[in-house]
Design an enzyme around this catalytic site. Structure first.
Site: not given
Length: 341
Positions: A99, A133-134, A314
């Site tokens: 990420h 964030y991904t 997640c």
């Protein structure tokens, strides 16, 4: 220096080397020499131009400034931000499972009061903060990458059951992103993270690798984005036959992020990717799961421990610990198979 000497049709160079002697050649002889040389030059030029060289990458584990080139509202409290990688030939350079960090200033009111949402500042008064964030785009996408961000605004939020939740301040980085406009820039850094999907059921974890043919996934809210990253990479590989099953938890139907991407992936997977939605406050006529993720839900939907799956998790920390790990332990999934993003 020893001068070159002419011997017949070749020029003898010092050290024993020789070259064709074009002196005195007629046009046919010269053509026999020049044509192969020209073909060689053309071939080298074509190779240099069209050889599939690896693309340039943006990420280098150093801070990078990137420009917002598009913003799309996905719902009343979520947005898609498209960010430029600098040029049309550059990819992000983010391994699957990793990420990035997005940097933002810690709000002045938080620095002054040392409080946020009625509690001590979780960032301990640092002037700059970051959140992880991904991207939802594939790493091989050239020219840009997309972040889907849920905006936690301050104020009173009414739940579907009529209960009200008060956010004194909201989310720091999400509101910072909400304030941004097309043409603005933000700073990011990556790749970050300790887990990586190498493809074809193989995961690289700290100090070990794990191979499996079955992957269970438990996600809440924006925690779905790393799941999409892994599933998307697997589905793009024709030789990856790993099976994926996702339980995706949200408060309301409107909160479901990237639903169109998820359902497109399900359709393209030919049975390799299954998604179960569960809502705390389902609308009337809702036919999927209801409530928090439970042991019964996991037992019904995810591959059983006997199949030796890897289970990816997640979401909010409380969800990962209470709804995920606790129930997985209860059902006999080894801790070594539980991977938190």
């Amino acid at each position: 220096l020893t001068p070159a000497t002419h011997q017949g049709s070749r020029v003898q160079l010092p050290g024993g080397a020789s070259l064709p002697n074009t002196e005195g050649m007629d046009s046919n002889d010269a053509l026999l020499v020049s044509v192969p040389v020209s073909i060689f030059v053309i071939a080298v030029t074509l190779v240099l131009r069209y050889w599939p060289w690896p693309p340039k990458t943006l990420l280098s584990r150093e801070r990078k400034k990137v420009q917002i080139v598009d913003i799309r509202e996905l719902s009343s409290d979520s947005k898609l931000f498209r960010l430029s990688t600098g040029d049309s030939d550059t990819i992000l350079g983010l391994p699957v499972g990793k990420h990035i960090a997005v940097f933002a200033p810690n709000p002045v009111e938080c620095l002054n009061s040392e409080k946020w949402n009625g509690k001590d500042d979780p960032d301990k008064g640092t002037k700059e903060i970051d959140r992880k964030y991904t991207p939802v785009t594939a790493n091989e996408t050239r020219g840009y990458f997309d972040l889907v961000i849920k905006i936690y605004r301050k104020g009173t939020f009414r739940m579907p059951d009529g209960a009200e939740t008060l956010w004194d301040d909201g989310g720091k980085v999400s509101q910072y992103m909400d304030s941004k406009r097309i043409g603005d820039s933000i700073e990011i850094m990556g790749p970050l993270g300790v887990n990586e999907y190498l493809g074809r059921g193989l995961f690289k974890l700290p100090g070990r690798t794990v191979a499996t043919g079955q992957v269970g996934m438990l996600a809440g809210g924006t925690g779905v984005t790393p799941m999409l990253q892994v599933v998307g990479a697997a589905l793009r590989d024709a030789k990856d036959d790993t099976m994926f099953t996702l339980i995706y938890a949200n408060k309301t139907e409107e909160d479901i992020l990237c639903r169109d991407i998820l359902e497109e992936a399900v359709q393209k997977s030919k049975g390799r990717f299954i998604v179960y939605y569960t809502l705390d406050f389902p609308p009337q006529g809702w036919k999927q799961k209801k409530g928090f993720i439970t042991a019964e839900m996991i037992k019904e939907c995810l591959p059983s421990p006997s199949l030796k799956p890897v289970v990816l998790m997640c979401g909010p920390p409380a969800m990962v610990e209470n709804a995920c790990r606790r129930n997985l332990d209860l059902l006999g999934y080894p801790r070594t198979s539980q991977i938190a993003f």
